[in-house]
Design a protein around this motif. Structure first.
Motif, PDB file in Angstrom:
ATOM      1  N   GLU A  16       0.830  -1.201   0.000  1.00 20.02           N
ATOM      2  CA  GLU A  16       0.000   0.000   0.000  1.00 20.02           C
ATOM      3  C   GLU A  16       0.865   1.251   0.000  1.00 20.02           C
ATOM      4  N   GLU A  17       1.957   1.247   0.784  1.00 21.41           N
ATOM      5  CA  GLU A  17       2.859   2.393   0.814  1.00 21.41           C
ATOM      6  C   GLU A  17       3.496   2.617  -0.549  1.00 21.41           C
ATOM      7  N   ILE A  18       3.902   1.552  -1.218  1.00 25.40           N
ATOM      8  CA  ILE A  18       4.496   1.669  -2.553  1.00 25.40           C
ATOM      9  C   ILE A  18       3.479   2.269  -3.517  1.00 25.40           C
ATOM     10  N   CYS A  19       2.257   1.743  -3.492  1.00 28.43           N
ATOM     11  CA  CYS A  19       1.205   2.257  -4.381  1.00 28.43           C
ATOM     12  C   CYS A  19       0.899   3.715  -4.085  1.00 28.43           C
ATOM     13  N   ASN A  20       0.855   4.057  -2.824  1.00 29.25           N
ATOM     14  CA  ASN A  20       0.577   5.436  -2.451  1.00 29.25           C
ATOM     15  C   ASN A  20       1.708   6.350  -2.906  1.00 29.25           C
ATOM     16  N   LEU A  53       3.429   5.888  -5.611  1.00 33.40           N
ATOM     17  CA  LEU A  53       3.285   6.019  -7.057  1.00 33.40           C
ATOM     18  C   LEU A  53       2.105   6.905  -7.435  1.00 33.40           C
ATOM     19  N   ALA A  54       0.996   6.741  -6.742  1.00 32.61           N
ATOM     20  CA  ALA A  54      -0.210   7.539  -7.020  1.00 32.61           C
ATOM     21  C   ALA A  54      -0.863   7.891  -5.707  1.00 32.61           C
ATOM     22  N   PRO A  55      -0.435   8.991  -5.079  1.00 28.82           N
ATOM     23  CA  PRO A  55      -0.972   9.352  -3.753  1.00 28.82           C
ATOM     24  C   PRO A  55      -2.477   9.550  -3.767  1.00 28.82           C
ATOM     25  N   TRP A  56      -3.091   9.213  -2.638  1.00 24.90           N
ATOM     26  CA  TRP A  56      -4.534   9.371  -2.489  1.00 24.90           C
ATOM     27  C   TRP A  56      -4.912  10.833  -2.494  1.00 24.90           C
ATOM     28  N   GLU A  57      -4.108  11.646  -1.826  1.00 23.71           N
ATOM     29  CA  GLU A  57      -4.406  13.075  -1.716  1.00 23.71           C
ATOM     30  C   GLU A  57      -3.451  13.841  -2.612  1.00 23.71           C
TER      31      GLU A  57
END
Length: 108
Positions: free
Chosen positions: A94-98, A100-104
């Motif tokens: 999840e940290e890696i994905c965030n 790459l494409a942050p939620w905020e």
């Protein structure tokens, strides 16, 4: 009759103020509780909360369950068990994905 009506209105007004104050206190406490839970969710290494393993452990302790399901989450040395390790890995993904494409969106 007018004086009695005025007294009744005054009592109702005081009761209403007390009720509003009590409700505001409940709202403030709910905000504090929500912020504490949000902080726990944002903690990087709190997989026991995020995975639900803490809840399972507390349930088993409360109900004195002998054949503990939480052993899958933690071993005798409180190191992550199988499910705990999977939860840790999922949080790292999840940290890696965030990253790459942050939620905020940070740009304003």
């Amino acid at each position: 009759a007018s004086a009695e009506s005025t007294r009744r209105s005054g009592r109702l007004a005081n009761t209403s103020k007390d009720e509003v104050s009590r409700i505001q206190d409940e709202i403030d406490q709910a905000k504090l509780d929500f912020d504490a839970q949000l902080l726990a969710l944002e903690s990087d290494d709190d997989f026991s909360f995020l995975s639900g393993s803490r809840l399972v452990s507390e349930f088993e302790i409360l109900h004195r369950i002998v054949d503990s399901c939480s052993l899958l989450y933690h071993d005798a040395e409180t190191k992550p068990g199988t499910i705990g390790k999977i939860a840790q890995e999922m949080l790292q993904i999840e940290e890696i994905c965030n990253g790459l494409a942050p939620w905020e969106s940070k740009a304003q």
